[in-house]
Motif scaffolding. Structure first.
Motif, PDB file in Angstrom:
ATOM      1  N   PHE A 106      22.925  88.692  71.026  1.00 59.50           N
ATOM      2  CA  PHE A 106      22.914  87.318  71.520  1.00 59.50           C
ATOM      3  C   PHE A 106      23.960  87.091  72.597  1.00 59.50           C
ATOM      4  O   PHE A 106      24.874  87.878  72.780  1.00 59.50           O
ATOM      5  CB  PHE A 106      23.146  86.350  70.371  1.00 59.50           C
ATOM      6  CG  PHE A 106      22.007  86.303  69.403  1.00 59.50           C
ATOM      7  CD1 PHE A 106      21.019  85.356  69.530  1.00 59.50           C
ATOM      8  CD2 PHE A 106      21.905  87.229  68.385  1.00 59.50           C
ATOM      9  CE1 PHE A 106      19.971  85.317  68.655  1.00 59.50           C
ATOM     10  CE2 PHE A 106      20.847  87.199  67.499  1.00 59.50           C
ATOM     11  CZ  PHE A 106      19.879  86.237  67.638  1.00 59.50           C
ATOM     12  N   ASN A 110      27.999  87.252  67.587  1.00 54.24           N
ATOM     13  CA  ASN A 110      27.917  86.594  66.277  1.00 54.24           C
ATOM     14  C   ASN A 110      28.140  87.555  65.124  1.00 54.24           C
ATOM     15  O   ASN A 110      27.268  87.736  64.283  1.00 54.24           O
ATOM     16  CB  ASN A 110      26.593  85.844  66.123  1.00 54.24           C
ATOM     17  CG  ASN A 110      25.383  86.756  66.268  1.00 54.24           C
ATOM     18  OD1 ASN A 110      25.528  87.919  66.635  1.00 54.24           O
ATOM     19  ND2 ASN A 110      24.210  86.253  65.965  1.00 54.24           N
ATOM     20  N   PRO A 111      29.342  88.183  65.080  1.00 56.93           N
ATOM     21  CA  PRO A 111      29.620  89.034  63.926  1.00 56.93           C
ATOM     22  C   PRO A 111      29.658  88.181  62.664  1.00 56.93           C
ATOM     23  O   PRO A 111      29.982  86.997  62.738  1.00 56.93           O
ATOM     24  CB  PRO A 111      31.007  89.605  64.230  1.00 56.93           C
ATOM     25  CG  PRO A 111      31.641  88.611  65.132  1.00 56.93           C
ATOM     26  CD  PRO A 111      30.524  88.036  65.948  1.00 56.93           C
ATOM     27  N   LEU A 112      29.306  88.772  61.539  1.00 57.61           N
ATOM     28  CA  LEU A 112      29.386  88.035  60.278  1.00 57.61           C
ATOM     29  C   LEU A 112      30.845  87.963  59.836  1.00 57.61           C
ATOM     30  O   LEU A 112      31.624  88.856  60.160  1.00 57.61           O
ATOM     31  CB  LEU A 112      28.532  88.728  59.218  1.00 57.61           C
ATOM     32  CG  LEU A 112      27.045  88.734  59.551  1.00 57.61           C
ATOM     33  CD1 LEU A 112      26.269  89.608  58.586  1.00 57.61           C
ATOM     34  CD2 LEU A 112      26.491  87.317  59.530  1.00 57.61           C
ATOM     35  N   PRO A 113      31.212  86.914  59.100  1.00 56.16           N
ATOM     36  CA  PRO A 113      32.624  86.747  58.718  1.00 56.16           C
ATOM     37  C   PRO A 113      33.016  87.674  57.570  1.00 56.16           C
ATOM     38  O   PRO A 113      33.541  87.235  56.550  1.00 56.16           O
ATOM     39  CB  PRO A 113      32.689  85.269  58.312  1.00 56.16           C
ATOM     40  CG  PRO A 113      31.312  84.957  57.828  1.00 56.16           C
ATOM     41  CD  PRO A 113      30.378  85.815  58.619  1.00 56.16           C
ATOM     42  N   PHE A 122      25.776  96.225  57.040  1.00 56.54           N
ATOM     43  CA  PHE A 122      24.937  95.118  56.568  1.00 56.54           C
ATOM     44  C   PHE A 122      23.445  95.424  56.723  1.00 56.54           C
ATOM     45  O   PHE A 122      22.684  95.380  55.754  1.00 56.54           O
ATOM     46  CB  PHE A 122      25.293  93.834  57.330  1.00 56.54           C
ATOM     47  CG  PHE A 122      24.673  92.600  56.749  1.00 56.54           C
ATOM     48  CD1 PHE A 122      25.308  91.902  55.750  1.00 56.54           C
ATOM     49  CD2 PHE A 122      23.438  92.152  57.198  1.00 56.54           C
ATOM     50  CE1 PHE A 122      24.736  90.757  55.206  1.00 56.54           C
ATOM     51  CE2 PHE A 122      22.856  91.014  56.656  1.00 56.54           C
ATOM     52  CZ  PHE A 122      23.509  90.323  55.657  1.00 56.54           C
ATOM     53  N   GLY A 123      23.042  95.754  57.934  1.00 52.36           N
ATOM     54  CA  GLY A 123      21.626  96.033  58.187  1.00 52.36           C
ATOM     55  C   GLY A 123      21.165  97.252  57.416  1.00 52.36           C
ATOM     56  O   GLY A 123      20.068  97.275  56.855  1.00 52.36           O
ATOM     57  N   LYS A 161      38.748  91.542  59.094  1.00 53.48           N
ATOM     58  CA  LYS A 161      37.594  90.687  59.420  1.00 53.48           C
ATOM     59  C   LYS A 161      37.116  90.921  60.851  1.00 53.48           C
ATOM     60  O   LYS A 161      37.924  90.980  61.779  1.00 53.48           O
ATOM     61  CB  LYS A 161      38.025  89.221  59.300  1.00 53.48           C
ATOM     62  CG  LYS A 161      38.066  88.771  57.873  1.00 53.48           C
ATOM     63  CD  LYS A 161      37.225  87.531  57.723  1.00 53.48           C
ATOM     64  CE  LYS A 161      36.995  87.250  56.262  1.00 53.48           C
ATOM     65  NZ  LYS A 161      36.747  85.875  55.976  1.00 53.48           N
ATOM     66  N   THR A 163      35.687  88.888  62.687  1.00 52.36           N
ATOM     67  CA  THR A 163      35.898  87.714  63.527  1.00 52.36           C
ATOM     68  C   THR A 163      37.289  87.700  64.158  1.00 52.36           C
ATOM     69  O   THR A 163      37.580  86.875  65.010  1.00 52.36           O
ATOM     70  CB  THR A 163      35.688  86.435  62.702  1.00 52.36           C
ATOM     71  OG1 THR A 163      36.160  86.673  61.372  1.00 52.36           O
ATOM     72  CG2 THR A 163      34.228  86.076  62.634  1.00 52.36           C
ATOM     73  N   GLU A 164      38.167  88.652  63.737  1.00 50.48           N
ATOM     74  CA  GLU A 164      39.497  88.720  64.345  1.00 50.48           C
ATOM     75  C   GLU A 164      39.497  89.540  65.629  1.00 50.48           C
ATOM     76  O   GLU A 164      40.479  89.541  66.375  1.00 50.48           O
ATOM     77  CB  GLU A 164      40.497  89.360  63.363  1.00 50.48           C
ATOM     78  CG  GLU A 164      40.812  88.482  62.172  1.00 50.48           C
ATOM     79  CD  GLU A 164      41.621  89.222  61.103  1.00 50.48           C
ATOM     80  OE1 GLU A 164      42.131  90.321  61.389  1.00 50.48           O
ATOM     81  OE2 GLU A 164      41.715  88.692  59.992  1.00 50.48           O
ATOM     82  N   ARG A 177      26.148  97.235  65.008  1.00 53.86           N
ATOM     83  CA  ARG A 177      25.581  97.012  63.680  1.00 53.86           C
ATOM     84  C   ARG A 177      24.058  97.107  63.694  1.00 53.86           C
ATOM     85  O   ARG A 177      23.424  97.158  62.637  1.00 53.86           O
ATOM     86  CB  ARG A 177      26.031  95.675  63.106  1.00 53.86           C
ATOM     87  CG  ARG A 177      25.380  94.507  63.787  1.00 53.86           C
ATOM     88  CD  ARG A 177      25.742  93.215  63.131  1.00 53.86           C
ATOM     89  NE  ARG A 177      25.238  92.146  63.994  1.00 53.86           N
ATOM     90  CZ  ARG A 177      25.662  90.906  63.960  1.00 53.86           C
ATOM     91  NH1 ARG A 177      26.576  90.556  63.118  1.00 53.86           N
ATOM     92  NH2 ARG A 177      25.150  90.008  64.764  1.00 53.86           N
TER      93      ARG A 177
END
Lengths: 268, 296
Positions: A106, A110-113, A122-123, A161, A163-164, A177
């Protein structure tokens, strides 16, 4: 544009060179028609860029390829999109497999937290039923992060994380990912527009690295980027395809006056 | 030239007037705020001053004696714990499930909008109406009699809209980008909810639930018709028994029983408000802890 005779003459062998074949794709948002008879083929293993002014339908097209548009209830689609020979709008197609084979990056990372490691896995966990030993998982994480040129930077903080991370690193992680589930097509919707010039250069370099392994379709506003980082280029205007050529050809000697006007910055 | 530069930053008559007006409003708003907290302070101070005399461990853990004019409040305390626990066991799973459906699955159409409207209106129904509904539905129609079950179900219906709204708000506070990221990797709705949406909204959901506990603790009308008793010489053995409750006990000792020492009702009120304050503090501390853990 090819004529009919040439299309018929196309052999199966040639057809296999294409990752995505789009035939007469028309799309409406309610009563507004956003795509008109879009008709082009995307070559396998290549980077194709989609350019055009805002509202020309390039993002709409991209979103049709992994079927996120249909989540909006008022979207109507006619025509075909074949990905590796199968019409993804066929009723027998499983949406989860479409999303697995066709990854999407995107505009805004938009990484997951969750941790960097868990983002990568994850995937993979979704599609493998979560059965992988710790060492297998380590291998997957390292491999994906190496492919996006991020391993050396984050190998010591995989449990931090996601998000950091900086935006550039986040965007690379978002590409990474997708890789463990082995997608065949990567869609990128202005993947660098939230990044600074240095980040843009780094992500472009990464996209270039992935060439050959994946068929990449990238939507961009940035013509310099299309020129630097793609092999074929498609120019769209008002929901229609104006020109599709190799990037060099399109930028050096555009066939259409509209293309020439756009790449010279006369509108858009 | 020097004069000009001086006057560039000097206060004009208009500046001075604007400043006075702004100062006036500032003072006005501050007074309003002070006015607001005054009753809270007065209530708490009165309760502590007049009620702390009866407070003791014995007061909490013994039965009332001498026609409720002496002794402790144990049956009422225990009864309130029963009522609130059973009510939450019903309303939390129901409310959270409904909120998940409304926020994550339901399409935006006239039917969902109708449900949302119903939930908002349900939240505005006066508690006495809930009480009478509870009598009709649970005590009589379902035949639970006046019992903990009937009273708790009534409380559950009352708290349901608040649980739904609080849960839905915390679910919707989770950025849409997270959901899109999951869907585009091929996650189903449920996998997305389970792995990403719930873990990131649980702090808000729990906060809503705990605040509901504190509100439920103080409710009187819904329980006095459906399951709470004036006085019982025994403790409830199951959810089909009646029970005493703190809120009703406070009403009884302060208005219905003669010759109660003045400190006793204040003591009961102090314990009741103490329970609520402790719940709220836990909720706030918990929220701060969970907020500190998440970052985006």
């Amino acid at each position: 544009m090819m004529n009919n005779a040439a299309q018929i003459a196309e052999t199966t062998e040639q057809a296999q060179q294409y990752a995505i074949r789009t035939e007469k794709l028309n799309l409406w948002y309610g009563t507004f028609q956003a795509l008109y008879d879009v008709d082009f083929n995307i070559r396998q293993g290549m980077i194709t860029s989609l350019i055009g002014p805002s509202g020309c339908g390039k993002s709409t097209y991209l979103r049709s390829v992994n079927r996120i548009n249909e989540r909006l209830g008022y979207v109507r689609i006619e025509g075909n999109i074949d990905v590796f020979g199968q019409n993804i709008y066929d009723p027998s197609v499983e949406l989860v497999q479409v999303r697995k084979q066709i990854g999407m990056v995107f505009q805004r990372p938009n990484p997951l937290p969750i941790s960097i490691r868990d983002n990568i896995l994850f995937g993979h966990k979704l599609h493998s039923g979560g059965r992988a030993s710790r060492s297998e998982q380590d291998g997957i994480v390292e491999d994906a992060l190496r492919q996006v040129l991020l391993w050396d930077k984050v190998k010591d903080r995989l449990n931090r994380k996601a998000t950091e991370l900086s935006l550039e690193e986040q965007q690379k992680l978002c590409i990474a990912r997708l890789l463990p589930v082995k997608p065949r097509v990567l869609l990128m919707d202005e993947p660098c527009s939230a990044l600074d010039p240095k980040g843009t250069a780094a992500v472009e370099e990464l996209i270039w690295e992935l060439r050959g392994k994946y068929s990449i379709l990238i939507v961009t506003h940035n013509m310099a980027q299309a020129r630097r980082a793609s092999e074929e280029c498609i120019f769209m205007l008002m929901g229609k395809v104006v020109e599709h050529a190799t990037t060099d050809q399109l930028f050096v000697s555009p066939q259409s006056q509209q293309t020439a006007d756009y790449i010279e910055g006369r509108y858009g | 030239m020097t004069e000009d530069t001086m006057s560039l930053f000097e206060e004009t008559a208009l500046n001075a007037k604007n400043k006075r007006v702004q100062g006036l409003y500032r003072t006005l708003f501050m007074l309003m705020t002070l006015l607001l907290i005054t009753p809270v302070v007065i209530i708490l101070a009165t309760l502590v001053v007049k009620g702390s005399a009866v407070l003791s461990i014995d007061f909490l853990f013994t039965d009332p004696t001498d026609g409720m004019t002496a002794g402790g409040i144990f049956p009422a305390l225990l009864g309130t714990v029963w009522l609130v626990t059973v009510a939450l066991l019903v309303s939390v799973p129901l409310g959270v499930a409904a909120a998940i459906y409304l926020s994550e699955y339901a399409p935006d159409n006239w039917f969902t909008r109708l449900i949302n409207l119903a939930i908002i209106n349900l939240a505005g129904v006066p508690s006495i109406v809930h009480a009478l509904f509870g009598v009709g539905a649970f005590v009589i129609f379902f035949g639970f009699g006046t019992s903990i079950l009937a009273a708790s179900l009534t409380l559950a219906i009352m708290t349901l809209p608040v649980v739904i709204v609080a849960t839905r708000e915390s679910l919707q506070a989770v950025p849409q980008a997270f959901r899109e990221a999951c869907w585009n990797m091929g996650a189903t709705r449920w996998q997305t909810i389970r792995k990403v949406v719930l873990p990131n909204s649980i702090s808000g959901i729990l906060t809503g639930v705990i605040l509901e506990v504190s509100r439920t603790t103080g409710e009187t009308a819904p329980v006095m018709f459906t399951g709470a008793a004036f006085f019982l010489p025994f403790l409830p053995q199951s959810v089909f028994d009646q029970t005493m409750a703190m809120s009703l006990h406070l009403f009884v000792v302060s208005t219905q029983v003669p010759h109660v020492p003045e400190a006793l009702p204040y003591g009961v009120a102090l314990v009741l408000i103490g329970m609520v304050l402790i719940m709220n503090s836990i909720s706030i501390a918990f929220r701060m802890y969970l907020r500190g853990k998440k970052k985006w």
